[in-house]
Design a protein around this motif. Structure first.
Motif, PDB file in Angstrom:
ATOM      1  N   ALA A  38       0.827  -1.206   0.000  1.00  0.00           N
ATOM      2  CA  ALA A  38       0.000   0.000   0.000  1.00  0.00           C
ATOM      3  C   ALA A  38       0.862   1.257   0.000  1.00  0.00           C
ATOM      4  O   ALA A  38       0.546   2.249  -0.678  1.00  0.00           O
ATOM      5  CB  ALA A  38      -0.933  -0.004   1.206  1.00  0.00           C
ATOM      6  N   ALA A  39       1.978   1.227   0.741  1.00  0.00           N
ATOM      7  CA  ALA A  39       2.852   2.397   0.800  1.00  0.00           C
ATOM      8  C   ALA A  39       3.547   2.633  -0.533  1.00  0.00           C
ATOM      9  O   ALA A  39       3.685   3.785  -0.981  1.00  0.00           O
ATOM     10  CB  ALA A  39       3.882   2.219   1.915  1.00  0.00           C
ATOM     11  N   VAL A  40       4.000   1.553  -1.183  1.00  0.00           N
ATOM     12  CA  VAL A  40       4.638   1.694  -2.496  1.00  0.00           C
ATOM     13  C   VAL A  40       3.634   2.259  -3.502  1.00  0.00           C
ATOM     14  O   VAL A  40       3.951   3.164  -4.283  1.00  0.00           O
ATOM     15  CB  VAL A  40       5.188   0.349  -2.998  1.00  0.00           C
ATOM     16  N   THR A  41       2.433   1.751  -3.477  1.00  0.00           N
ATOM     17  CA  THR A  41       1.388   2.220  -4.392  1.00  0.00           C
ATOM     18  C   THR A  41       1.055   3.677  -4.131  1.00  0.00           C
ATOM     19  O   THR A  41       0.920   4.480  -5.075  1.00  0.00           O
ATOM     20  CB  THR A  41       0.126   1.349  -4.237  1.00  0.00           C
ATOM     21  N   ALA A  42       0.938   4.045  -2.867  1.00  0.00           N
ATOM     22  CA  ALA A  42       0.569   5.421  -2.518  1.00  0.00           C
ATOM     23  C   ALA A  42       1.640   6.411  -2.943  1.00  0.00           C
ATOM     24  O   ALA A  42       1.337   7.498  -3.470  1.00  0.00           O
ATOM     25  CB  ALA A  42       0.315   5.531  -1.020  1.00  0.00           C
ATOM     26  N   LEU A  43       2.921   6.067  -2.735  1.00  0.00           N
ATOM     27  CA  LEU A  43       3.987   6.999  -3.115  1.00  0.00           C
ATOM     28  C   LEU A  43       4.083   7.110  -4.630  1.00  0.00           C
ATOM     29  O   LEU A  43       4.250   8.224  -5.168  1.00  0.00           O
ATOM     30  CB  LEU A  43       5.322   6.562  -2.519  1.00  0.00           C
ATOM     31  N   THR A  44       3.963   5.994  -5.340  1.00  0.00           N
ATOM     32  CA  THR A  44       3.959   6.064  -6.805  1.00  0.00           C
ATOM     33  C   THR A  44       2.836   6.965  -7.289  1.00  0.00           C
ATOM     34  O   THR A  44       3.030   7.832  -8.155  1.00  0.00           O
ATOM     35  CB  THR A  44       3.793   4.657  -7.412  1.00  0.00           C
ATOM     36  N   THR A  45       1.654   6.789  -6.726  1.00  0.00           N
ATOM     37  CA  THR A  45       0.494   7.592  -7.120  1.00  0.00           C
ATOM     38  C   THR A  45       0.742   9.075  -6.866  1.00  0.00           C
ATOM     39  O   THR A  45       0.480   9.923  -7.731  1.00  0.00           O
ATOM     40  CB  THR A  45      -0.747   7.118  -6.352  1.00  0.00           C
ATOM     41  N   ALA A  46       1.246   9.394  -5.673  1.00  0.00           N
ATOM     42  CA  ALA A  46       1.489  10.802  -5.337  1.00  0.00           C
ATOM     43  C   ALA A  46       2.517  11.438  -6.256  1.00  0.00           C
ATOM     44  O   ALA A  46       2.371  12.584  -6.689  1.00  0.00           O
ATOM     45  CB  ALA A  46       1.934  10.907  -3.879  1.00  0.00           C
ATOM     46  N   LEU A  47       3.563  10.693  -6.587  1.00  0.00           N
ATOM     47  CA  LEU A  47       4.598  11.229  -7.478  1.00  0.00           C
ATOM     48  C   LEU A  47       4.054  11.461  -8.885  1.00  0.00           C
ATOM     49  O   LEU A  47       4.345  12.488  -9.515  1.00  0.00           O
ATOM     50  CB  LEU A  47       5.788  10.274  -7.528  1.00  0.00           C
ATOM     51  N   VAL A  48       3.263  10.508  -9.386  1.00  0.00           N
ATOM     52  CA  VAL A  48       2.701  10.655 -10.734  1.00  0.00           C
ATOM     53  C   VAL A  48       1.725  11.818 -10.793  1.00  0.00           C
ATOM     54  O   VAL A  48       1.677  12.560 -11.792  1.00  0.00           O
ATOM     55  CB  VAL A  48       2.019   9.342 -11.172  1.00  0.00           C
ATOM     56  N   GLU A  49       0.963  12.019  -9.734  1.00  0.00           N
ATOM     57  CA  GLU A  49      -0.039  13.075  -9.732  1.00  0.00           C
ATOM     58  C   GLU A  49       0.546  14.449  -9.449  1.00  0.00           C
ATOM     59  O   GLU A  49      -0.203  15.430  -9.344  1.00  0.00           O
ATOM     60  CB  GLU A  49      -1.155  12.715  -8.752  1.00  0.00           C
ATOM     61  N   ALA A  50       1.870  14.527  -9.365  1.00  0.00           N
ATOM     62  CA  ALA A  50       2.586  15.803  -9.344  1.00  0.00           C
ATOM     63  C   ALA A  50       3.337  15.896 -10.673  1.00  0.00           C
ATOM     64  O   ALA A  50       4.487  15.472 -10.775  1.00  0.00           O
ATOM     65  CB  ALA A  50       3.548  15.861  -8.166  1.00  0.00           C
ATOM     66  N   PRO A  51       2.703  16.405 -11.735  1.00  0.00           N
ATOM     67  CA  PRO A  51       3.299  16.367 -13.073  1.00  0.00           C
ATOM     68  C   PRO A  51       4.674  17.033 -13.109  1.00  0.00           C
ATOM     69  O   PRO A  51       4.906  18.076 -12.490  1.00  0.00           O
ATOM     70  CB  PRO A  51       2.294  17.137 -13.937  1.00  0.00           C
ATOM     71  N   SER A  52       5.584  16.409 -13.846  1.00  0.00           N
ATOM     72  CA  SER A  52       6.950  16.944 -13.962  1.00  0.00           C
ATOM     73  C   SER A  52       7.446  16.728 -15.389  1.00  0.00           C
ATOM     74  O   SER A  52       8.498  16.146 -15.607  1.00  0.00           O
ATOM     75  CB  SER A  52       7.867  16.270 -12.942  1.00  0.00           C
ATOM     76  N   GLU A  53       6.648  17.217 -16.340  1.00  0.00           N
ATOM     77  CA  GLU A  53       6.964  17.011 -17.744  1.00  0.00           C
ATOM     78  C   GLU A  53       8.237  17.756 -18.139  1.00  0.00           C
ATOM     79  O   GLU A  53       8.498  18.865 -17.676  1.00  0.00           O
ATOM     80  CB  GLU A  53       5.810  17.478 -18.635  1.00  0.00           C
ATOM     81  N   ASN A  54       8.991  17.125 -19.025  1.00  0.00           N
ATOM     82  CA  ASN A  54      10.222  17.709 -19.518  1.00  0.00           C
ATOM     83  C   ASN A  54      10.370  17.382 -21.005  1.00  0.00           C
ATOM     84  O   ASN A  54      10.472  16.202 -21.358  1.00  0.00           O
ATOM     85  CB  ASN A  54      11.416  17.139 -18.737  1.00  0.00           C
ATOM     86  N   PRO A  55      10.336  18.418 -21.871  1.00  0.00           N
ATOM     87  CA  PRO A  55      10.179  19.843 -21.551  1.00  0.00           C
ATOM     88  C   PRO A  55       8.721  20.195 -21.280  1.00  0.00           C
ATOM     89  O   PRO A  55       7.836  19.399 -21.583  1.00  0.00           O
ATOM     90  CB  PRO A  55      10.673  20.528 -22.824  1.00  0.00           C
ATOM     91  N   GLY A  56       8.552  21.371 -20.690  1.00  0.00           N
ATOM     92  CA  GLY A  56       7.198  21.860 -20.480  1.00  0.00           C
ATOM     93  C   GLY A  56       6.838  22.147 -19.051  1.00  0.00           C
ATOM     94  O   GLY A  56       5.730  22.595 -18.759  1.00  0.00           O
ATOM     95  N   GLY A  57       7.725  21.905 -18.115  1.00  0.00           N
ATOM     96  CA  GLY A  57       7.388  22.175 -16.729  1.00  0.00           C
ATOM     97  C   GLY A  57       8.606  22.100 -15.844  1.00  0.00           C
ATOM     98  O   GLY A  57       9.733  22.267 -16.300  1.00  0.00           O
TER      99      GLY A  57
END
Length: 403
Positions: free
Chosen positions: A23-42
Motif C-alpha cells: 500500500a505504501a509503495v502504491t501510494a507513493l507512486t500515485t502521489a509522485l505521478v499526480e505531481a506532473p513533472s513534464e520535460n520539456p514543459g514544466g
C-alpha cells in the motif's frame, strides 16, 4: 513445479522483505505521478517536494538543491557504517503525456493490478520501490543486521532531455564511497550491466545562393549535406562489421534535415540533426572530430562551402563486469524475490553512464516496468506486483552487499 527456484533467504532477510508495504509503495507512486513533472514543459519541483517529505518522514537524511529554477536534485541517505555504500539512482522528470490517452494521464487509475499514469513505469514507480527498500533497510538492526555503509537515493532532474541534474551531481565533491549504483529504470527486472551512450551532433552547412537557372554560380548547401549523409550511412554500415557481445556497436541516425530558401534558389543553408549512439569507450567529441576530418578529406567543405559540427548532447555508456559483486548480488536478489531474470546489455542510455564514468562507481540498471512496452506511450502503466518485487530485490541486494 520441477526446476522452480526455491528462494534462499536467511531469517533476517525473510523478516525484512515481509515488511515491504504494498500500500505504501502504491501510494507513493500515485502521489509522485499526480505531481506532473513534464520535460520539456514544466518543472520537477512539485514531485521532488513529495519525495522529500516521504523520505524525511522515514528518517532519512535529505538534501535538495536547485540545479535550475524549480528543478531540484534530491539526495536521501540512510546512514550505515564507515565502509562503501550502495547508491540508487533515479530521475524525477517524465516525457510529455502526448495524445491518445484514454483518461487523464496525471490522475492515477488502478485496473487489473496495474497503475496507469505518466511516469508510473519511467520511472516514479522505481523510485517508490527504492524508498520502500530503504525504509525496510532502516529496520535491519532490529533483526541483528548492521549495514557496513550508507544506502543513498539520488534523484536528478532533466534526464529525459539534457541531463543537467546528473551533470551537476557528478561535478560535486564526493562525501562517501560507493561499491555500486543501481539505476532504477524500467528493465522488467532484468539486470542490465552495460548501456550504450548517446549523443546529438548538429551540423550547419553554409553555401552560396544563386538563381536555379545558373546553379554553377552558387554553392549548394543541400548537395554538401547529402555528401555528409552518404558518409554517415557508410560509416554506420562499417560500424556493424565489428560487434561487441554485450552492446553490439555504435550507430548513426540522421533524424532531421532542414534547408534551402526556395525551389528556384540554390540552397544557401542546410542543417542536420544526428543521433550517434556510443560504445562505453567512445567520446562523442572525438567522434565529431573524426566526422570533421572526413568532411575535410572528402573536400565537402571547400570551394564556397563551410561546415560547422557541434556536439549538443552527450550521455556516456558503461559496462560492468559480469562477475562483479554488484551484478551477482543483483541476480540472487531478483531470483530470491520470486522473479526470473537475465543479465545483458541495453540499447538505451541512462544517467548511470555519468556515475560510472565520472565517479568510477560500477553500475547496473534494474527496475520495475518495461521500457519498450510501457514507457513513453499513451496509457503508461506498471504492475503493482512488480513494484513490490523491485522493493524486495533492492532490499536483498542492499543486505547482501552491505551486511
Amino acid at each position: 513445479m520441477s526446476g522452480e527456484h526455491v528462494p534462499e533467504l536467511s531469517p533476517a532477510e525473510q523478516s525484512l522483505v515481509d515488511l515491504i508495504d504494498e500500500a505504501a509503495v502504491t501510494a507513493l507512486t500515485t502521489a509522485l505521478v499526480e505531481a506532473p513533472s513534464e520535460n520539456p514543459g514544466g518543472t520537477e519541483g512539485a514531485a521532488v517536494e513529495i519525495l522529500e517529505k516521504a523520505c524525511r518522514a522515514l528518517g532519512f537524511a535529505v538534501d535538495t538543491y536547485e540545479v535550475a529554477a524549480e528543478r531540484p536534485n534530491l539526495i536521501a541517505t540512510l546512514p550505515g557504517g564507515d565502509g562503501p555504500g550502495l547508491m540508487f539512482l533515479g530521475h524525477s522528470d517524465v516525457v510529455p503525456a502526448g495524445p491518445n490517452w484514454t483518461a487523464d494521464p496525471y490522475t492515477v487509475r488502478t485496473r487489473d493490478g496495474r497503475l496507469y499514469g505518466r511516469g508510473t513505469t519511467d520511472m516514479k514507480g522505481g523510485i517508490a520501490s527504492v524508498v520502500a527498500a530503504m525504509s525496510v533497510l532502516s529496520r535491519a538492526r532490529d533483526f541483528g543486521v548492521g549495514l557496513s555503509g550508507p544506502v543513498r537515493l539520488v534523484c536528478t532532474v532533466d534526464e529525459e532531455e539534457h541531463g543537467i541534474g546528473v551533470r551537476d551531481f557528478v561535478g560535486r565533491p564526493a562525501d562517501s564511497e560507493f561499491l555500486g549504483c543501481i539505476v532504477a529504470e524500467p528493465t522488467d527486472m532484468q539486470i542490465v550491466r552495460g548501456c550504450r551512450g548517446a549523443s546529438y551532433i548538429e551540423i550547419e552547412v553554409t553555401g552560396r545562393a544563386a538563381h536555379s537557372g545558373r546553379p554553377a554560380d552558387g554553392r549548394s548547401a543541400i548537395n554538401a549535406a547529402a555528401a555528409i549523409v552518404d558518409f554517415i550511412r557508410a560509416d554506420h554500415e562499417h560500424l556493424h562489421e565489428t560487434l561487441d557481445d554485450l552492446l553490439g556497436c555504435g550507430t548513426w541516425n540522421v533524424g532531421t534535415i532542414q534547408g534551402g530558401q526556395g525551389i528556384s534558389v540554390v540552397a544557401p543553408t542546410c542543417s542536420l540533426g544526428i543521433d550517434r549512439r556510443l560504445m562505453p569507450f567512445e567520446d562523442p567529441h572525438a567522434v565529431a572530430g573524426d566526422l570533421r576530418k572526413a568532411i575535410r578529406d572528402r573536400a565537402i567543405d571547400t570551394d564556397g562551402i563551410t561546415v560547422d559540427v557541434r556536439v549538443t548532447m552527450e550521455m556516456p555508456g558503461f559496462a560492468t563486469a559480469a562477475d562483479h559483486p554488484l551484478v551477482t548480488a543483483a541476480v540472487g536478489a531478483v531470483t530470491d524475490s520470486g522473479t526470473a531474470t537475465s543479465v545483458g546489455g541495453w540499447s538505451a542510455a541512462c544517467d548511470g553512464g555519468f556515475v560510472s564514468r565520472d565517479l568510477g562507481i560500477p553500475s547496473i540498471v534494474l527496475g520495475p516496468g518495461n521500457i519498450n512496452t510501457d514507457a513513453h506511450q499513451p496509457d503508461e502503466s506498471v504492475a503493482i506486483a512488480d513494484l513490490v518485487t523491485a522493493a524486495k530485490a533492492y532490499t536483498l541486494a542492499g543486505l547482501r552487499l552491505l551486511a
